[in-house]
Design a protein around this motif. Structure first.
Motif, PDB file in Angstrom:
ATOM      1  N   ASP A 109       0.825  -1.218   0.068  1.00 17.61           N
ATOM      2  CA  ASP A 109      -0.080   0.142   0.216  1.00 17.61           C
ATOM      3  C   ASP A 109       0.730   1.236   0.164  1.00 17.61           C
ATOM      4  O   ASP A 109       2.089   1.328   0.268  1.00 17.61           O
ATOM      5  N   GLY A 110       0.287   2.420  -0.236  1.00 17.16           N
ATOM      6  CA  GLY A 110       1.055   3.590  -0.472  1.00 17.16           C
ATOM      7  C   GLY A 110       1.592   4.246   0.668  1.00 17.16           C
ATOM      8  O   GLY A 110       1.066   4.118   1.908  1.00 17.16           O
ATOM      9  N   PRO A 111       2.415   5.396   0.653  1.00 22.44           N
ATOM     10  CA  PRO A 111       3.045   5.750  -0.717  1.00 22.44           C
ATOM     11  C   PRO A 111       4.279   4.792  -0.814  1.00 22.44           C
ATOM     12  O   PRO A 111       4.988   4.083  -0.154  1.00 22.44           O
ATOM     13  N   PHE A 112       4.432   4.733  -2.529  1.00 17.26           N
ATOM     14  CA  PHE A 112       5.505   3.951  -2.902  1.00 17.26           C
ATOM     15  C   PHE A 112       5.906   4.449  -4.220  1.00 17.26           C
ATOM     16  O   PHE A 112       5.308   5.433  -4.781  1.00 17.26           O
ATOM     17  N   VAL A 113       6.847   4.160  -4.771  1.00 14.42           N
ATOM     18  CA  VAL A 113       7.405   4.429  -6.087  1.00 14.42           C
ATOM     19  C   VAL A 113       7.507   3.276  -6.977  1.00 14.42           C
ATOM     20  O   VAL A 113       7.978   2.108  -6.633  1.00 14.42           O
ATOM     21  N   VAL A 114       7.193   3.427  -8.351  1.00 12.47           N
ATOM     22  CA  VAL A 114       7.491   2.403  -9.463  1.00 12.47           C
ATOM     23  C   VAL A 114       8.672   2.934 -10.358  1.00 12.47           C
ATOM     24  O   VAL A 114       8.660   4.072 -10.678  1.00 12.47           O
ATOM     25  N   ARG A 120      20.501   4.024 -20.458  1.00  8.69           N
ATOM     26  CA  ARG A 120      21.154   5.286 -20.546  1.00  8.69           C
ATOM     27  C   ARG A 120      21.145   5.906 -19.318  1.00  8.69           C
ATOM     28  O   ARG A 120      21.386   6.887 -18.833  1.00  8.69           O
ATOM     29  N   LYS A 121      21.436   4.843 -18.158  1.00 10.98           N
ATOM     30  CA  LYS A 121      21.515   5.006 -16.978  1.00 10.98           C
ATOM     31  C   LYS A 121      20.461   6.004 -16.248  1.00 10.98           C
ATOM     32  O   LYS A 121      20.565   6.748 -15.278  1.00 10.98           O
ATOM     33  N   GLU A 122      19.216   5.762 -16.667  1.00 11.12           N
ATOM     34  CA  GLU A 122      18.120   6.471 -16.151  1.00 11.12           C
ATOM     35  C   GLU A 122      16.862   5.562 -15.864  1.00 11.12           C
ATOM     36  O   GLU A 122      17.019   4.345 -16.254  1.00 11.12           O
ATOM     37  N   VAL A 123      15.922   6.128 -15.435  1.00  8.80           N
ATOM     38  CA  VAL A 123      14.662   5.152 -14.870  1.00  8.80           C
ATOM     39  C   VAL A 123      13.485   5.920 -15.553  1.00  8.80           C
ATOM     40  O   VAL A 123      13.408   7.150 -15.430  1.00  8.80           O
ATOM     41  N   TYR A 124      12.400   5.377 -15.873  1.00  8.46           N
ATOM     42  CA  TYR A 124      11.112   5.761 -15.864  1.00  8.46           C
ATOM     43  C   TYR A 124      10.452   5.751 -14.495  1.00  8.46           C
ATOM     44  O   TYR A 124      10.501   4.499 -13.902  1.00  8.46           O
ATOM     45  N   TRP A 125       9.750   6.567 -14.070  1.00 10.78           N
ATOM     46  CA  TRP A 125       9.351   6.324 -12.449  1.00 10.78           C
ATOM     47  C   TRP A 125       7.947   7.279 -12.324  1.00 10.78           C
ATOM     48  O   TRP A 125       7.662   8.216 -13.011  1.00 10.78           O
ATOM     49  N   ALA A 126       7.460   6.970 -11.244  1.00  9.16           N
ATOM     50  CA  ALA A 126       6.351   7.960 -10.655  1.00  9.16           C
ATOM     51  C   ALA A 126       6.027   7.501  -9.366  1.00  9.16           C
ATOM     52  O   ALA A 126       6.248   6.439  -8.920  1.00  9.16           O
ATOM     53  N   ARG A 127       5.553   8.375  -8.550  1.00  9.22           N
ATOM     54  CA  ARG A 127       5.143   8.317  -7.043  1.00  9.22           C
ATOM     55  C   ARG A 127       3.548   7.935  -7.109  1.00  9.22           C
ATOM     56  O   ARG A 127       2.823   8.362  -7.709  1.00  9.22           O
ATOM     57  N   TYR A 128       3.344   6.939  -5.974  1.00  8.64           N
ATOM     58  CA  TYR A 128       1.896   6.498  -5.842  1.00  8.64           C
ATOM     59  C   TYR A 128       1.544   6.984  -4.331  1.00  8.64           C
ATOM     60  O   TYR A 128       2.215   6.541  -3.414  1.00  8.64           O
ATOM     61  N   ARG A 134      -1.730   7.488  -8.736  1.00  9.00           N
ATOM     62  CA  ARG A 134      -0.642   8.151  -9.007  1.00  9.00           C
ATOM     63  C   ARG A 134      -0.594   9.650  -8.730  1.00  9.00           C
ATOM     64  O   ARG A 134      -1.471  10.211  -9.072  1.00  9.00           O
ATOM     65  N   THR A 135       0.441  10.235  -7.729  1.00  7.09           N
ATOM     66  CA  THR A 135       0.551  11.311  -7.490  1.00  7.09           C
ATOM     67  C   THR A 135       1.702  12.276  -8.195  1.00  7.09           C
ATOM     68  O   THR A 135       1.676  13.611  -8.190  1.00  7.09           O
ATOM     69  N   THR A 136       2.342  11.827  -9.219  1.00  6.39           N
ATOM     70  CA  THR A 136       3.129  12.554 -10.181  1.00  6.39           C
ATOM     71  C   THR A 136       2.992  11.935 -11.450  1.00  6.39           C
ATOM     72  O   THR A 136       2.733  10.957 -11.750  1.00  6.39           O
ATOM     73  N   GLU A 137       3.388  12.821 -12.435  1.00  7.46           N
ATOM     74  CA  GLU A 137       3.534  12.532 -13.621  1.00  7.46           C
ATOM     75  C   GLU A 137       4.537  11.566 -13.977  1.00  7.46           C
ATOM     76  O   GLU A 137       5.720  11.778 -13.495  1.00  7.46           O
ATOM     77  N   ALA A 144      20.312   9.460  -9.594  1.00  7.22           N
ATOM     78  CA  ALA A 144      20.937  10.323  -8.421  1.00  7.22           C
ATOM     79  C   ALA A 144      20.133  11.602  -8.295  1.00  7.22           C
ATOM     80  O   ALA A 144      19.990  12.393  -7.418  1.00  7.22           O
ATOM     81  N   GLU A 145      19.441  12.056  -9.659  1.00  6.26           N
ATOM     82  CA  GLU A 145      18.756  13.197  -9.665  1.00  6.26           C
ATOM     83  C   GLU A 145      17.137  13.244  -8.861  1.00  6.26           C
ATOM     84  O   GLU A 145      16.785  14.240  -8.422  1.00  6.26           O
ATOM     85  N   ILE A 146      16.845  11.985  -8.488  1.00  3.84           N
ATOM     86  CA  ILE A 146      15.571  11.814  -7.787  1.00  3.84           C
ATOM     87  C   ILE A 146      15.876  11.144  -6.464  1.00  3.84           C
ATOM     88  O   ILE A 146      14.684  10.857  -5.823  1.00  3.84           O
ATOM     89  N   ALA A 147      16.924  11.127  -6.021  1.00  7.89           N
ATOM     90  CA  ALA A 147      17.337  10.240  -4.840  1.00  7.89           C
ATOM     91  C   ALA A 147      16.399  10.982  -3.286  1.00  7.89           C
ATOM     92  O   ALA A 147      15.914  10.141  -2.604  1.00  7.89           O
ATOM     93  N   ASP A 148      16.329  12.412  -3.509  1.00  8.69           N
ATOM     94  CA  ASP A 148      15.369  13.130  -2.404  1.00  8.69           C
ATOM     95  C   ASP A 148      13.911  12.739  -2.712  1.00  8.69           C
ATOM     96  O   ASP A 148      13.373  12.553  -1.356  1.00  8.69           O
ATOM     97  N   ALA A 149      13.441  12.621  -3.783  1.00  7.06           N
ATOM     98  CA  ALA A 149      11.890  12.527  -3.999  1.00  7.06           C
ATOM     99  C   ALA A 149      11.578  11.108  -3.877  1.00  7.06           C
ATOM    100  O   ALA A 149      10.477  10.894  -3.136  1.00  7.06           O
ATOM    101  N   VAL A 150      12.379  10.111  -3.755  1.00  7.33           N
ATOM    102  CA  VAL A 150      12.169   8.526  -3.394  1.00  7.33           C
ATOM    103  C   VAL A 150      12.654   8.155  -2.024  1.00  7.33           C
ATOM    104  O   VAL A 150      12.635   7.085  -1.924  1.00  7.33           O
TER     105      VAL A 150
END
Length: 221
Positions: A109-114, A120-128, A134-137, A144-150
């Motif tokens: 159950d939430g909140p969590f991340v997919v 290219r050393k990147e991820v597709y992601w969103a928060r739930y 889903r709470t983000t687009e 490393a750029e989203i470390a604080d968000a997740v």
């Protein structure tokens, strides 16, 4: 109701049949390089397992990504072709939403991340907030750029598995997309009147293959 669902936005080529209440049959093959070869045989296998034929289907559900250009377009073109041939609606569902629904079926159950692998050393992601919200687009970023968000959030998906220093509370289930979960989510949305995404690709970035910048046209004399 008989929904045929499939998704080719991740390395998993997955298809399922859903009657509005339960999954009748499902098949998944993980192979990032053969989406075009594997999708139709996977659909045939699912139909055969359920004792149905394509003409029985009343709706198509397709994962719209985000995902790599080549794999993602296989599913979307096939969905459009099936929908046109059968005269049935085609419902687009965000691939990350399908993984979130599967996470809920696994007890998360939430909140969590997919997060899925964007290469290219990147991820597709969103928060739930939960498997249905889903709470983000959807976005594509370097971990490393989203470390604080997740930070501190449970995470699911193959993208999270690749970067354990960022996704520190990674849950193993689900790892890959499940068309059964995608179909169950679509059945829920149909029952509650929730809207669907357009059956159009959610790329988030340009394809890897591009025309060379120094291309020179050769004209006849």
């Amino acid at each position: 109701m008989l929904l045929l669902a499939f998704d080719t936005a991740t390395p998993a080529v997955t298809a399922a049949l859903h009657d509005g209440e339960r999954v009748l049959a499902e098949s998944t093959v993980v192979d990032a390089r053969r989406h075009g070869e594997l999708l139709v045989p996977t659909v045939d296998r699912v139909l055969g397992s359920a004792g149905r034929v394509l003409a029985d289907v009343s709706g198509i559900v397709v994962g719209v990504g985000p995902g790599p250009y080549t794999g993602l377009r296989v599913g979307l073109v096939t969905a459009a072709a099936f929908g046109d041939a059968l005269g049935v609606p085609v419902h687009g569902v965000c691939t990350l939403d399908g993984l979130a629904w599967a996470a809920g079926e696994a007890g998360l159950d939430g909140p969590f991340v997919v997060a899925t692998d964007a290469r290219r050393k990147e991820v597709y992601w969103a928060r739930y907030d939960g498997p249905r919200r889903r709470t983000t687009e959807p976005a594509v970023d370097r971990p490393a750029e989203i470390a604080d968000a997740v930070a501190g959030l449970p995470s699911v998906g193959a993208g999270a598995a690749l970067y354990p220093d960022v996704f520190t509370d990674r849950r193993p289930d689900p790892d890959h997309q499940s068309a059964g979960a995608l179909a169950a989510l679509a059945a829920h949305r149909l029952a509650t009147g929730e809207p669907f995404a357009p059956a159009l690709p959610l790329y988030l970035r340009r394809p890897d293959a591009q025309v060379p910048a120094g291309y020179k046209a050769v004209l006849p004399r």
